[in-house]
Design a protein around this motif. Structure first.
Motif, PDB file in Angstrom:
ATOM      1  N   ARG A 150     127.780  89.285 106.848  1.00  0.00           N
ATOM      2  CA  ARG A 150     128.289  90.551 107.354  1.00  0.00           C
ATOM      3  C   ARG A 150     127.357  91.801 107.278  1.00  0.00           C
ATOM      4  NH1 ARG A 150     133.843  92.811 104.633  1.00  0.00           N
ATOM      5  NH2 ARG A 150     133.498  95.033 104.866  1.00  0.00           N
ATOM      6  N   ALA A 151     126.268  91.558 106.080  1.00  0.00           N
ATOM      7  CA  ALA A 151     125.376  92.643 105.677  1.00  0.00           C
ATOM      8  C   ALA A 151     124.844  93.243 107.047  1.00  0.00           C
ATOM      9  CB  ALA A 151     124.604  92.119 104.805  1.00  0.00           C
ATOM     10  N   ASP A 166     127.480  95.263 109.272  1.00  0.00           N
ATOM     11  CA  ASP A 166     128.168  96.197 108.811  1.00  0.00           C
ATOM     12  C   ASP A 166     127.418  97.463 108.727  1.00  0.00           C
ATOM     13  OD1 ASP A 166     129.898  97.824 107.059  1.00  0.00           O
ATOM     14  OD2 ASP A 166     130.992  96.346 106.267  1.00  0.00           O
ATOM     15  N   PRO A 167     127.804  98.655 109.149  1.00  0.00           N
ATOM     16  CA  PRO A 167     127.019  99.767 109.041  1.00  0.00           C
ATOM     17  C   PRO A 167     127.044 100.477 107.852  1.00  0.00           C
ATOM     18  CG  PRO A 167     128.140  99.887 111.026  1.00  0.00           C
ATOM     19  CD  PRO A 167     128.876  98.851 110.242  1.00  0.00           C
ATOM     20  N   ASP A 168     128.083  99.945 106.968  1.00  0.00           N
ATOM     21  CA  ASP A 168     128.319 100.495 105.451  1.00  0.00           C
ATOM     22  C   ASP A 168     127.313  99.736 104.635  1.00  0.00           C
ATOM     23  OD1 ASP A 168     130.140 102.316 106.094  1.00  0.00           O
ATOM     24  OD2 ASP A 168     131.994 100.720 105.864  1.00  0.00           O
ATOM     25  N   CYS A 169     126.805  98.862 105.094  1.00  0.00           N
ATOM     26  CA  CYS A 169     125.779  98.054 104.351  1.00  0.00           C
ATOM     27  C   CYS A 169     124.272  98.545 104.572  1.00  0.00           C
ATOM     28  CB  CYS A 169     125.727  96.496 104.593  1.00  0.00           C
ATOM     29  SG  CYS A 169     124.733  95.590 103.344  1.00  0.00           S
ATOM     30  N   PRO A 170     123.328  98.615 103.256  1.00  0.00           N
ATOM     31  CA  PRO A 170     121.989  99.204 103.468  1.00  0.00           C
ATOM     32  C   PRO A 170     120.984  98.035 104.268  1.00  0.00           C
ATOM     33  CG  PRO A 170     122.334  98.410 101.104  1.00  0.00           C
ATOM     34  CD  PRO A 170     123.676  98.596 101.893  1.00  0.00           C
ATOM     35  N   LEU A 171     121.614  96.875 104.262  1.00  0.00           N
ATOM     36  CA  LEU A 171     121.067  95.738 105.032  1.00  0.00           C
ATOM     37  C   LEU A 171     121.420  96.018 106.767  1.00  0.00           C
ATOM     38  CD1 LEU A 171     120.497  92.623 102.811  1.00  0.00           C
ATOM     39  CD2 LEU A 171     118.792  94.003 103.823  1.00  0.00           C
ATOM     40  N   TYR A 172     122.309  96.435 107.151  1.00  0.00           N
ATOM     41  CA  TYR A 172     122.582  96.724 108.358  1.00  0.00           C
ATOM     42  C   TYR A 172     121.271  96.562 109.423  1.00  0.00           C
ATOM     43  CZ  TYR A 172     124.634  98.452 112.737  1.00  0.00           C
ATOM     44  OH  TYR A 172     124.968  98.512 114.265  1.00  0.00           O
ATOM     45  N   ALA A 206     125.270  89.523  96.010  1.00  0.00           N
ATOM     46  CA  ALA A 206     125.909  88.945  94.520  1.00  0.00           C
ATOM     47  C   ALA A 206     127.219  88.625  94.806  1.00  0.00           C
ATOM     48  CB  ALA A 206     125.742  90.151  93.546  1.00  0.00           C
ATOM     49  N   GLU A 207     127.747  87.694  93.986  1.00  0.00           N
ATOM     50  CA  GLU A 207     129.200  87.070  93.958  1.00  0.00           C
ATOM     51  C   GLU A 207     130.069  88.272  94.082  1.00  0.00           C
ATOM     52  OE1 GLU A 207     128.622  83.267  91.102  1.00  0.00           O
ATOM     53  OE2 GLU A 207     128.856  84.993  90.209  1.00  0.00           O
ATOM     54  N   GLY A 208     130.819  88.138  94.829  1.00  0.00           N
ATOM     55  CA  GLY A 208     132.152  89.001  94.922  1.00  0.00           C
ATOM     56  C   GLY A 208     131.772  89.964  95.860  1.00  0.00           C
ATOM     57  N   SER A 209     130.509  90.186  96.526  1.00  0.00           N
ATOM     58  CA  SER A 209     130.150  91.176  97.551  1.00  0.00           C
ATOM     59  C   SER A 209     130.939  90.795  98.922  1.00  0.00           C
ATOM     60  CB  SER A 209     128.680  91.434  97.621  1.00  0.00           C
ATOM     61  OG  SER A 209     128.411  92.234  98.685  1.00  0.00           O
ATOM     62  N   PRO A 210     131.433  91.643  99.636  1.00  0.00           N
ATOM     63  CA  PRO A 210     131.844  91.499 101.011  1.00  0.00           C
ATOM     64  C   PRO A 210     130.874  91.390 102.045  1.00  0.00           C
ATOM     65  CG  PRO A 210     132.441  93.724 100.361  1.00  0.00           C
ATOM     66  CD  PRO A 210     132.000  93.083  99.169  1.00  0.00           C
TER      67      PRO A 210
END
Length: 209
Positions: A33-34, A37-43, A95-99
């Protein structure tokens, strides 16, 4: 890349071809999803690649070939991230738990398909994937995923080094910069494996039956 560059590489001897075998597997590299997803810096604006991956996955399943889907998953404290995380700190989004580490919708492996969890770029590094493919008689890997210049390239290179013919599916890979994407596909095509359009891969899969 330019026609001049193409001619120069071929003149220099970078014009070999690898012929896929009759026992392929599909590897989807980090369809996370990274990257969409425009909310992620890896978008990376990789939505078109994700659409092509869905088509590729459906065709692979229809052909009945093995499917492997990889993911990057790090401990919450990042202590298993090694030099890769130190070099690219933004990988902390896995990291664990990250959407952001969740699979893109429609690209999660089915329960009977193999999930490979990794902490480095290549799907083969420290994962046992090569042994799994060898044990199942695989001779060719079809590769889609993200990103072209990073984990896709590393996976294609290791596939070749382990003796599996790598076929990178052109529309089903993507990167944050189109020039970087194109340059890496050019290099993969001339030095590592094959780069085929989705339509040609679909014809190849259909021929297996």
């Amino acid at each position: 890349m330019t026609g001049h560059q193409q001619q120069d590489y071929e003149r220099a001897g970078f014009d070999g071809r690898l012929t896929p075998g009759t026992s392929p597997a599909l590897i989807l590299v980090d369809p996370a999803r990274a990257y969409v997803d425009p909310d992620c810096p890896l978008y990376a604006g990789a939505e078109p690649a994700a659409d092509a991956m869905r088509l590729l996955l459906a065709d692979a399943r229809r052909a009945g070939i093995p499917v492997i889907v990889t993911r990057v998953l790090l401990r919450a404290d990042g202590r298993d991230g090694g030099l890769f995380l130190r070099k690219v700190p933004v990988l902390g989004v896995f990291a664990e738990g990250s959407p952001f580490g969740e699979f893109i919708e429609g690209l999660a492996p089915a329960p009977h398909e193999l999930t490979v969890t990794k902490q480095c770029p290549s799907a083969f590094f420290d994962t046992g994937l090569a042994a799994h493919l060898t044990a199942n008689g695989i001779d060719t890997v079809l590769i889609g995923g993200l990103s072209t210049s990073g984990c896709v390239r590393a996976t294609a290179l290791d596939a070749m080094q382990y003796g599996f013919v790598p076929v990178v599916v052109e529309e089903a890979v993507g990167d944050r910069d189109p020039d970087i994407h194109a340059a890496n596909l050019f290099d993969i095509r001339h030095k590592i494996g094959e780069v085929w359009p989705l339509g040609r891969v679909q014809e190849y899969l259909a021929s297996l039956g």
